[in-house]
Design a protein around this motif. Structure first.
Motif, PDB file in Angstrom:
ATOM      1  N   ARG A  93      -6.865  -3.876  -4.810  1.00 27.61           N
ATOM      2  CA  ARG A  93      -5.977  -4.851  -5.450  1.00 27.61           C
ATOM      3  C   ARG A  93      -4.916  -5.354  -4.460  1.00 27.61           C
ATOM      4  NH1 ARG A  93      -4.810  -1.812  -9.622  1.00 27.61           N
ATOM      5  NH2 ARG A  93      -6.732  -2.375 -10.712  1.00 27.61           N
ATOM      6  N   PRO A 132      -9.439   1.130  -6.560  1.00 24.67           N
ATOM      7  CA  PRO A 132      -9.054  -0.164  -7.139  1.00 24.67           C
ATOM      8  C   PRO A 132      -7.638  -0.579  -6.769  1.00 24.67           C
ATOM      9  CG  PRO A 132     -10.220   1.148  -8.766  1.00 24.67           C
ATOM     10  CD  PRO A 132      -9.958   2.046  -7.597  1.00 24.67           C
ATOM     11  N   ARG A 133      -6.720   0.374  -6.618  1.00 18.86           N
ATOM     12  CA  ARG A 133      -5.356   0.023  -6.225  1.00 18.86           C
ATOM     13  C   ARG A 133      -5.321  -0.468  -4.781  1.00 18.86           C
ATOM     14  NH1 ARG A 133      -1.635   4.923  -8.817  1.00 18.86           N
ATOM     15  NH2 ARG A 133      -2.122   4.480 -11.002  1.00 18.86           N
ATOM     16  N   TYR A 182     -16.043  -1.614 -10.408  1.00 20.15           N
ATOM     17  CA  TYR A 182     -16.072  -0.989  -9.082  1.00 20.15           C
ATOM     18  C   TYR A 182     -17.205   0.017  -8.938  1.00 20.15           C
ATOM     19  CZ  TYR A 182     -14.914   2.682  -5.744  1.00 20.15           C
ATOM     20  OH  TYR A 182     -14.983   3.641  -4.779  1.00 20.15           O
ATOM     21  N   LEU A 232     -10.647  -9.279  -7.090  1.00 21.85           N
ATOM     22  CA  LEU A 232      -9.880  -8.902  -8.278  1.00 21.85           C
ATOM     23  C   LEU A 232     -10.776  -8.853  -9.515  1.00 21.85           C
ATOM     24  CD1 LEU A 232      -6.620 -11.006  -7.785  1.00 21.85           C
ATOM     25  CD2 LEU A 232      -6.821  -8.515  -7.656  1.00 21.85           C
ATOM     26  N   LEU A 257     -13.164  -5.581  -9.687  1.00 21.02           N
ATOM     27  CA  LEU A 257     -12.572  -4.242  -9.676  1.00 21.02           C
ATOM     28  C   LEU A 257     -12.877  -3.438 -10.939  1.00 21.02           C
ATOM     29  CD1 LEU A 257      -9.145  -4.706  -7.876  1.00 21.02           C
ATOM     30  CD2 LEU A 257     -11.241  -3.668  -7.021  1.00 21.02           C
ATOM     31  N   ALA A 288      -6.560  -7.737  -2.087  1.00 17.72           N
ATOM     32  CA  ALA A 288      -6.799  -9.044  -2.700  1.00 17.72           C
ATOM     33  C   ALA A 288      -5.518  -9.870  -2.767  1.00 17.72           C
ATOM     34  CB  ALA A 288      -7.391  -8.863  -4.097  1.00 17.72           C
ATOM     35  N   VAL A 289      -4.406  -9.227  -3.124  1.00 25.67           N
ATOM     36  CA  VAL A 289      -3.135  -9.956  -3.212  1.00 25.67           C
ATOM     37  C   VAL A 289      -2.717 -10.467  -1.832  1.00 25.67           C
ATOM     38  CG1 VAL A 289      -0.668  -9.705  -3.694  1.00 25.67           C
ATOM     39  CG2 VAL A 289      -2.351  -8.764  -5.286  1.00 25.67           C
ATOM     40  N   ARG A 327       0.808  -0.809  -9.758  1.00 30.72           N
ATOM     41  CA  ARG A 327      -0.567  -0.392  -9.467  1.00 30.72           C
ATOM     42  C   ARG A 327      -1.235  -1.277  -8.414  1.00 30.72           C
ATOM     43  NH1 ARG A 327      -3.165   1.338 -15.334  1.00 30.72           N
ATOM     44  NH2 ARG A 327      -1.595   2.916 -15.863  1.00 30.72           N
ATOM     45  N   ILE A 328      -0.439  -1.914  -7.585  1.00 27.72           N
ATOM     46  CA  ILE A 328      -0.963  -2.671  -6.441  1.00 27.72           C
ATOM     47  C   ILE A 328      -0.657  -1.843  -5.206  1.00 27.72           C
ATOM     48  CG2 ILE A 328      -0.879  -4.835  -5.169  1.00 27.72           C
ATOM     49  CD1 ILE A 328       0.204  -6.174  -7.666  1.00 27.72           C
ATOM     50  N   GLN A 385       0.821  -1.208   0.000  1.00 21.05           N
ATOM     51  CA  GLN A 385       0.000   0.000   0.000  1.00 21.05           C
ATOM     52  C   GLN A 385       0.857   1.262   0.000  1.00 21.05           C
ATOM     53  OE1 GLN A 385      -2.885  -0.030  -0.781  1.00 21.05           O
ATOM     54  NE2 GLN A 385      -4.194  -1.481   0.273  1.00 21.05           N
TER      55      GLN A 385
END
Length: 461
Positions: free
Chosen positions: A287, A283-284, A132, A126, A129, A290-291, A83-84, A77
Motif C-alpha cells: 500500500r 499489504p501494508r 493478495y 491498490l 491487495l 502504491a501511494v 495502515r500505509i 514504511q
C-alpha cells in the motif's frame, strides 16, 4: 494486619523495532542509511532525465522529486500511518526494473503516457491487495527468476544507451573510457572498503568518475545554475495519458512486486526479531509502494518500491529501530528540497551515471539467476518453461524491430521482453501444473552419488 501489596512487575522492555533512539545517536545512524541508498535515486534520476532529453533545470527538479518521494516513502514504511506501511525499518527507492519499463513506455508512447502508466499501475496494486493471497501464487520462484533476469538484461541495455548517447549510437572513446573508469572506481571501493562505506561503493564510484572527468577532460562537470529552489512541480510532461496497452509492462510489474515485497517483509521481520506475518504486513508494504508510486506518476518520476538494501546496515549496527529509517526519510526530504545539492548532482557527466548504472542494474540480472538456483532445474518441465520464457523475453531485446509489422497491441505485449517473458512463464507454468505429472523413474546411481551430482559437484573418481 494486612499483607503488603505485591511490588508491581517491571514493564517489559520495548520491542527493538519500536525503540526511541536519542537524537545524538539517531542522526549518524540515519546518515548511514542515506549513504547506503542515495546512489540509487541519483543514478535513476539521471538515467531518466537523459533518456527523456530533459534540460538541466528539469533534471535538477526530477532529482529533487525523486529524493523527496524516497524520503516520504521511507517515512510511510517506518511510521505506518493509517495502515500505509508495515512499521518496519524499510527504505524506499526507485525500482530499477520499474525504471526500465517506465523508460520503455516513454520511448514508445511519450512521457505523458509513461506517467499515466505509473498511475494505472499504482491503482492496480491498490485494487489487487484484497486478493493478495491469490495473486502472489501466479509468480512462483520459477516465474519470478525468469522475470527478474529479463528485467536485468533490459535495464543493462538502457544503461548502455546512457553511455553511448542513445540506443544504436556509436560510443565516443572518451565516454567509454569514463564509464569504464567509473566501474573501476566502484569495484575498488567495494574491494577495499568495509561496512557502510562498502555499501556506498556505487556512490563513491560516481564521485571518483566525476573527479576523473574534471581532471582528465574525459567529461565535464557542469551543474545548472538556474532555479534558486528545487521545489517539485506536478505534471511536468503535461496531462497524463492513460493507455492500457501501453501501460501493460508496468501493470505486470505491479503484480510481480507483490512477490518481491513478500520476501523482503519476511527478511526484515526476521532481522528485527519480529514474528513474520505476511498476511498483515505485505499489504501494508505494498500500500505504501502504491501511494508513493501514485505521487511519482503525478510528478513525472518512475515508480518507487520498498527496498531491502538497508537491512544489512541494521544487521551491522545491531540497531533495529524503525525510527532510525524514519530519520533517514527526513534527511532525504531535506536533500530533495535543497536546491544546491540537486544542482551539484545534476552536473555529473552522463557517462559516469551510465557506468555506475551498469553495475547497479546488472545486479538485478544476478538476482534473477539466484532465484532460478532455488528452482529444481533437474526437472525437465521447469527447464522447458524457463527456456521458452527466456526465448520469448530475449527476442525483442536482441532484435528490437522484430514486431514492428504487427498491430500496436501485439507490439505492446510481445515487444516488451519483460512482459513477453513473464506472461509466457505464467501461462506455461499454469498449463503444466494443470497436467498430471508423470512419475519419474528412480535414479539408478547410488544415493550418495546422486546427491553429489544434484548439488553441482562431480562424483568422486
Amino acid at each position: 494486619m494486612t499483607a503488603p501489596a505485591p511490588a508491581p512487575k517491571p514493564a517489559p522492555p520495548p520491542d527493538p523495532v519500536d525503540e526511541r533512539v536519542p537524537l545524538r545517536r539517531l542522526a549518524p545512524l540515519a546518515g548511514q542509511h542515506v549513504l547506503a541508498m542515495v546512489a540509487a535515486p541519483v543514478s535513476t534520476a539521471f538515467l531518466t532525465a537523459d533518456a527523456l532529453r530533459l534540460t538541466g533545470p528539469q533534471t535538477a527538479s526530477l532529482l529533487s522529486v525523486t529524493l523527496l518521494l524516497c524520503g516520504a516513502g521511507t517515512l510511510l514504511q517506518s511510521l505506518g500511518p493509517w495502515r500505509i506501511g508495515a512499521r518496519l525499518p524499510f527504505v524506499m527507492l526507485p525500482g530499477g526494473a520499474a525504471t526500465a519499463l517506465f523508460l520503455q513506455v516513454a520511448g514508445e508512447h511519450g512521457a505523458a503516457t509513461a506517467s499515466g502508466s505509473v498511475i494505472l499501475a499504482a491503482l492496480l496494486l491498490l485494487a489487487v491487495l484484497p486478493l493478495y493471497a491469490r495473486a502472489v501464487r501466479l509468480f512462483p520462484p520459477l516465474v519470478m527468476g525468469v522475470t527478474v533476469l529479463l528485467i536485468g538484461v533490459s535495464m543493462v541495455r538502457v544503461a548502455a544507451g546512457l553511455v553511448t548517447g542513445g540506443p544504436g549510437r556509436p560510443a565516443a572513446p572518451s565516454a567509454l573510457l569514463l564509464a569504464a573508469a567509473t566501474v573501476g572506481c566502484v569495484l575498488l571501493a567495494y574491494l577495499l572498503l568495509r561496512g557502510v562505506w562498502r555499501q556506498s561503493a556505487v556512490l563513491l564510484g560516481m564521485a571518483g568518475g566525476t573527479a576523473l572527468a574534471a581532471v582528465t577532460g574525459l567529461g565535464s562537470f557542469t551543474p545548472p545554475g538556474e532555479a534558486a529552489a528545487a521545489l517539485p512541480a506536478p505534471l511536468p510532461y503535461g496531462v497524463p495519458q492513460f493507455d492500457l496497452l501501453a501501460a501493460l509492462p508496468l501493470l505486470v510489474f505491479s503484480l510481480t512486486s507483490l512477490a518481491e515485497a513478500t520476501g523482503q517483509t519476511v527478511l526484515n521481520s526476521e532481522t528485527v526479531g519480529r514474528a513474520a506475518d505476511p498476511g498483515r504486513d505485505v499489504p501494508r508494504v505494498a500500500r505504501a509502494d502504491a501511494v508513493a508510486s501514485l505521487l511519482a506518476g503525478v510528478f513525472g518520476a518512475a515508480p518507487l518500491v520498498t527496498s531491502s538494501e538497508n537491512i544489512g546496515i541494521s544487521r551491522l549496527t545491531g540497531v533495529r529501530s524503525r525510527y532510525v529509517t524514519a530519520g533517514a526519510g527526513v534527511l532525504l526530504v531535506l536533500c530533495g528540497l535543497l536546491a544546491p545539492i540537486s544542482r551539484l548532482l545534476a552536473g555529473i557527466p552522463p557517462a559516469v551515471v551510465g557506468g555506475s548504472a551498469l553495475v547497479v542494474y546488472a545486479v538485478i540480472a544476478v538476482m534473477g539467476v539466484q532465484m532460478l538456483r532455488r528452482v529444481d532445474l533437474d526437472d525437465r518441465v521447469n527447464v522447458m518453461v524457463a527456456a521458452t520464457a527466456l526465448a520469448a523475453g530475449l527476442l525483442p531485446v536482441l532484435s528490437p524491430g522484430l514486431y514492428d509489422a504487427f498491430p500496436g497491441w501485439v507490439r505492446g505485449v510481445l515487444g516488451s521482453g519483460v512482459v513477453a517473458g513473464a506472461l509466457t512463464a505464467v501461462l506455461l507454468h499454469g498449463l503444466f501444473r494443470l497436467r498430471p505429472r508423470a512419475r519419474t523413474a528412480p535414479d539408478p546411481r547410488p544415493a550418495a552419488e546422486a546427491r553429489t551430482v544434484s548439488a553441482g559437484r562431480p562424483p568422486d573418481a
